[in-house]
Design a protein around this motif. Structure first.
Motif, PDB file in Angstrom:
ATOM      1  N   ASN A 575       0.831  -1.194   0.000  1.00  0.00           N
ATOM      2  CA  ASN A 575       0.000   0.000   0.000  1.00  0.00           C
ATOM      3  C   ASN A 575       0.868   1.246   0.000  1.00  0.00           C
ATOM      4  OD1 ASN A 575      -2.976  -1.020   0.614  1.00  0.00           O
ATOM      5  ND2 ASN A 575      -1.562  -2.261   1.833  1.00  0.00           N
ATOM      6  N   TYR A 576       0.283   2.334  -0.513  1.00  0.00           N
ATOM      7  CA  TYR A 576       1.027   3.578  -0.608  1.00  0.00           C
ATOM      8  C   TYR A 576       0.169   4.745  -0.141  1.00  0.00           C
ATOM      9  CZ  TYR A 576      -1.768   4.902  -4.670  1.00  0.00           C
ATOM     10  OH  TYR A 576      -2.818   5.245  -5.490  1.00  0.00           O
ATOM     11  N   LYS A 577       0.850   5.846   0.140  1.00  0.00           N
ATOM     12  CA  LYS A 577       0.169   7.090   0.466  1.00  0.00           C
ATOM     13  C   LYS A 577       1.016   8.263  -0.025  1.00  0.00           C
ATOM     14  CE  LYS A 577      -1.866   9.716   4.302  1.00  0.00           C
ATOM     15  NZ  LYS A 577      -2.294   9.645   5.711  1.00  0.00           N
ATOM     16  N   SER A 593      -4.321  14.304   0.246  1.00  0.00           N
ATOM     17  CA  SER A 593      -3.630  13.012   0.237  1.00  0.00           C
ATOM     18  C   SER A 593      -4.402  12.035  -0.629  1.00  0.00           C
ATOM     19  CB  SER A 593      -3.494  12.449   1.656  1.00  0.00           C
ATOM     20  OG  SER A 593      -4.760  12.069   2.177  1.00  0.00           O
ATOM     21  N   SER A 595      -4.368   7.659  -1.030  1.00  0.00           N
ATOM     22  CA  SER A 595      -3.769   6.472  -0.418  1.00  0.00           C
ATOM     23  C   SER A 595      -4.580   5.224  -0.716  1.00  0.00           C
ATOM     24  CB  SER A 595      -3.659   6.644   1.099  1.00  0.00           C
ATOM     25  OG  SER A 595      -4.942   6.757   1.697  1.00  0.00           O
TER      26      SER A 595
END
Length: 881
Positions: A575-577, A593, A595
């Motif tokens: 996972n990314y943000k 943001s 995510s």
């Protein structure tokens, strides 16, 4: 620890100076750093959560963060941390859950309209273990949720609560889909406080007494030991009327009918004690040792559904169906279809669905008023037969309760490497062990299959949750010739989770000699866990992450987080943000943001099984919860659980103008393959035959089964608005705070396994609009605050039955408190919650007694977002030293 790193010191100073003013939904001007407050009361609050670089002010954060100071939490008349947070964070909701099985023992809460296990709970920045309680009767949003038990945390132990209102799974791992709550413990090395408070509801019940204390002690010359305790007792409440069926039995002369057969209200809580400790010790100028943990325990007891002797034959036995004077029985064909047929004059012992279970016993006729003929009941003993009408003619109401134990310990060290290839790298190495156990009890019930030899009280067994967590975090600032150092952080995490089911006492699950005659087995209402149900289930996972924050200019900051997790059950997830903030002017900055996230199924959800008595279309029925991989569950659509996956984004702005502080943030959270308990599915006769062949006793009395499943997708969106203003007024200091939340959840995909009514509950049970407006006033020797709480329209639901549902009206409640400071050490407070006793939405039973939503004795819809108990007043005395 004394910080030596210049870059970090400069970053903190920059964060402190970036914006002015800023109490967020706060009624007092208390900042995170008490020493700084003494210098400047308008210093911005500083948050640790949401970043792995220097702590930053809430106005300078690229993601929305709420900070609620410890003094604000202590200023509320409520003694439950869940209720305290509900009054401070509008997107946070919690229900009182009368008659909701284990959810009455550990109440699940919701942030941004998502279930309790979609919000990650941290204590001093470290992952908090979840509770052992699974909300089998959570109703709608929390149905099947297994979140952490926040209620064990006493407000007197808290320095501040940081609420990150943004998806953060890429930073912190599973469960952070809705956001993160970080509870920071007090860390003072001197002083303390002792507090006594007592209150009750306007109705004269629910008496609550709490004694709490906090003390800061030096731990050698270079450390602290801050200790807190809270002891509380709370009487039960009742907002009920007599059930029509119980009233009819009394009118017919049936003895021993309780004057209030079923109680809707808050449970009784006894010996609720929590002890928290927080220890820190400076080892060198560049390193420190820390340790914190808790021990908490409480006993809870609440009501359950009334067992009417004329409508619960599987429990009572000895009841028959009579049509035109002819005794009838109900055989079943191969397809499971049933019909009433004439039979010889014998009594049907067991359920009306008992399928030919007969004894050579005298006929027990049901009279016109629905009451069995007493002379015939008396003749059963002579014929070596029985029915529970002999000993419980007026019916009975089980009481369900439990003992909840919660404990944890975290030990770690953090600091800065001063030499070698890791020079100037900050580190944090820690290990955490958390344990939660719920031992269940059920009183005033029967195991009908044991006949008249049944006990009345049972211990059905217990669940326990054990979690171990080890973390290594590293971070360092690098000079890339940008406005400030680029902070690069990374680390490793190992996590083990064990869910254990312990069997109950033999009488709570045994199949007695009357099982084959159709009597229900096990302690009615909550059958005990059999030895075959008992077991220990463990899962391990490890994670690696990297987190970068780059200030490209003094006005523009960007951050990137990536996290890889490997679970030994379902595999891996990454996972990314990405987040950013831009200062348009000195007074205005925008932030946002994007995510992805996930929530791993809990070990409990994947393995638990249980039999419960619940309402289906207004009728009490026994329903079995099966593991999703059980053959029957698979036959009905169950599969091995997979993690939920989410995509979310936020966009907002922060504006300051003099003493005005304003934030507005929009959020959008899409969750795929959400985990919840399926709708209760009716069993066909062929299903029952398969279950019976698998060795499950008394299958014919089971009407339904359910299981945990990844079955539906949702989209949740909303807006958070926060405004805060401080001024001098009325001869003192005044603070105005406004917080508003709009939240909307749409189920975008589901199947019959979830069911249309549950979808309606997911979408409509919580109010779409919530707001709080607070005025806090401080004079030399008196302080006061008043808060208006607005709750928009919501779906009123009673007994989880769609025929009772209606749209409930919006409402406003008022909380107020006034405090007199006798001197620097002693103060006295008087206050009230729901000052004007605003009623919850009432059930529609006045025009037609016996209408569907009046059959169970309730007065209000229990989905009321502000509870059903009404106004509560209290007095408090505080000694500060």
């Amino acid at each position: 620890m004394k910080l030596k790193n210049n870059a970090l010191n400069q970053a903190i100073k920059f964060a402190l100076a970036t914006t002015t003013a800023g109490l967020f939904i706060s009624s007092s001007a208390i900042a995170a750093d008490e020493q700084q407050v003494k210098v400047n009361k308008n210093v911005e609050k500083i948050a640790v959560v949401g970043t792995r670089s220097a702590p930053r002010s809430i106005g300078d954060s690229p993601v929305p963060i709420d900070i609620i100071g410890g003094e604000e939490l202590e200023k509320s008349g409520n003694t439950d941390m869940l209720e305290l947070l509900k009054g401070s964070v509008p997107s946070f909701n919690v229900h009182q859950n009368p008659i909701s099985d284990a959810a009455s023992l550990v109440r699940p809460a919701n942030l941004r309209g998502l279930p309790s296990d979609s919000t990650l709970i941290l204590l001093n920045g470290k992952r908090r273990h979840r509770a052992s309680v699974i909300a089998f009767l959570g109703g709608g949003i929390n149905d099947g949720a297994q979140g952490a038990d926040i209620s064990v945390i006493p407000s007197i132990a808290i320095k501040q609560v940081e609420v990150l209102r943004d998806g953060a799974a890429a930073q912190y791992g599973s469960d952070a889909i809705a956001g993160v709550m970080n509870f920071q413990l007090k860390d003072a090395s001197e002083g303390g406080k002792l507090e006594v408070r007592h209150g009750q509801y306007y109705e004269g019940d629910g008496d609550t007494t709490q004694i709490s204390g906090n003390v800061g002690l030096p731990f050698t010359d270079s450390g602290f030991a801050n200790l807190s305790f809270q002891y509380k007792t709370s009487d039960a409440t009742s907002r009920s009327v007599q059930r029509p069926d119980a009233a009819a039995l009394s009118a017919a002369g049936v003895p021993d009918v309780s004057p209030l057969a079923q109680v809707w209200g808050a449970p009784e809580v006894n010996d609720d004690i929590s002890i928290f400790g927080n220890v820190g010790l400076e080892l060198t100028n560049d390193s420190e040792f820390y340790m914190f943990g808790n021990y908490s325990e409480r006993d809870v007891r609440g009501g359950f559904y009334y067992r009417n002797p004329t409508t619960r034959p599987g429990v009572y036995g000895g009841n028959i169906r009579e049509v035109n004077g002819v005794n009838m029985r109900r055989p079943a064909d191969e397809a499971g279809q049933t019909a009433w047929d004439a039979a010889t004059p014998t009594v049907l012992v067991g359920s009306l669905d008992g399928y030919d279970a007969q004894l050579d016993c005298p006929l027990v006729e049901v009279q016109a008023n629905g009451v069995p003929d007493q002379a015939a009941i008396d003749s059963l003993t002579a014929a070596n037969c029985f029915a529970f009408n002999e000993t419980l003619p007026g019916g009975f109401t089980p009481n369900f309760g439990g003992n909840i134990t919660d404990t944890s310990l975290t030990i770690g060290t953090k600091g800065e490497f001063t030499g070698g290839f890791l020079k100037d790298v900050f580190y944090d190495l820690s290990g955490t062990v958390g344990f939660n156990e719920s031992r269940y009890f059920i009183y005033d019930t029967v195991n009908a299959s044991l006949g008249l030899d049944t006990p009345r009280d049972f211990s059905p067994g217990k669940y326990s949750q054990l979690e171990k967590n080890f973390n290594l975090d590293l971070s360092k600032g690098f000079d890339f010739d940008l406005a400030y150092d680029v902070n690069i952080a990374g680390g490793l995490e190992w996590h083990e989770e064990t869910f254990t089911v312990t069997s109950g006492d033999v009488a709570s699950f045994t199949a007695g000699q009357f099982t084959e005659q159709g009597f229900g087995i096990g302690s009615n209402g909550f059958p005990g866990f059999k030895p075959t149900d008992a077991g220990e289930y463990t899962r391990r996972n490890y994670a690696a992450f990297i987190d970068i924050e780059a200030p490209f200019t003094e006005e523009f900051l960007m951050g990137l987080a990536v996290r890889f997790e490997d679970y030994d059950s379902f595999g891996t997830t990454t996972n990314y943000k990405v987040m950013a903030q831009y200062h348009v002017t000195e007074d205005l900055n925008i932030r946002g943001s994007v995510s992805t996230g996930f929530r791993a199924p809990t070990v409990g959800q994947a393995n638990v099984s249980n039999v419960q008595t619940s309402l289906d279309n207004g009728v009490l029925q026994d329903s079995a919860l099966l593991p999703p991989t059980n053959p029957i569950a698979v036959q009905l659509g169950g599969t091995e659980l997979e993690p939920e996956e989410s995509q979310s984004y936020t966009f907002g702005a922060v504006y300051t103008l003099g003493d005005l502080f304003l934030t507005v943030d929009y959020y959008n959270i899409q969750v795929e393959d959400r985990i919840s308990q399926s709708d209760k599915i009716n069993l066909s006769q062929s299903d029952k035959d398969i279950l019976e062949a698998a060795g499950i006793p008394n299958v014919q009395s089971l009407a339904q089964v359910s299981f945990f499943t990844n079955d539906f997708d949702t989209k949740t969106q909303g807006i958070d608005l926060v405004a805060n203003y401080t001024t001098e007024m009325l001869g003192g200091s005044s603070t105005f705070s406004l917080a508003y939340n709009w939240n909307d959840t749409e189920v975008t995909q589901f199947s019959d396994i979830t069911g249309a009514f549950k979808v309606k509950r997911l979408e409509e049970d919580l109010p779409n609009h919530r707001a709080t407006f607070t005025l806090s006033q401080q004079w030399e020797s008196i302080s006061a605050f008043a808060r208006a709480n607005y709750y928009g329209e919501y779906q009123g639901v009673h007994v989880d039955y769609d025929a009772t549902a209606k749209t409930a009206d919006a409402a406003v409640t008022i909380d107020a408190e006034i405090t007199y400071f006798m001197n620097e050490s002693i103060s006295f407070s008087l206050g009230a919650q729901n000052l004007f006793d605003q009623d919850a939405e009432k059930l529609d039973f006045a025009e037609a007694a016996g209408a569907p939503n009046n059959n169970w004795g309730g007065k209000y819809y229990e989905t009321s977002p502000f509870g059903i108990n009404g106004g509560f007043y209290y007095a408090k005395a505080t000694y500060t030293f």
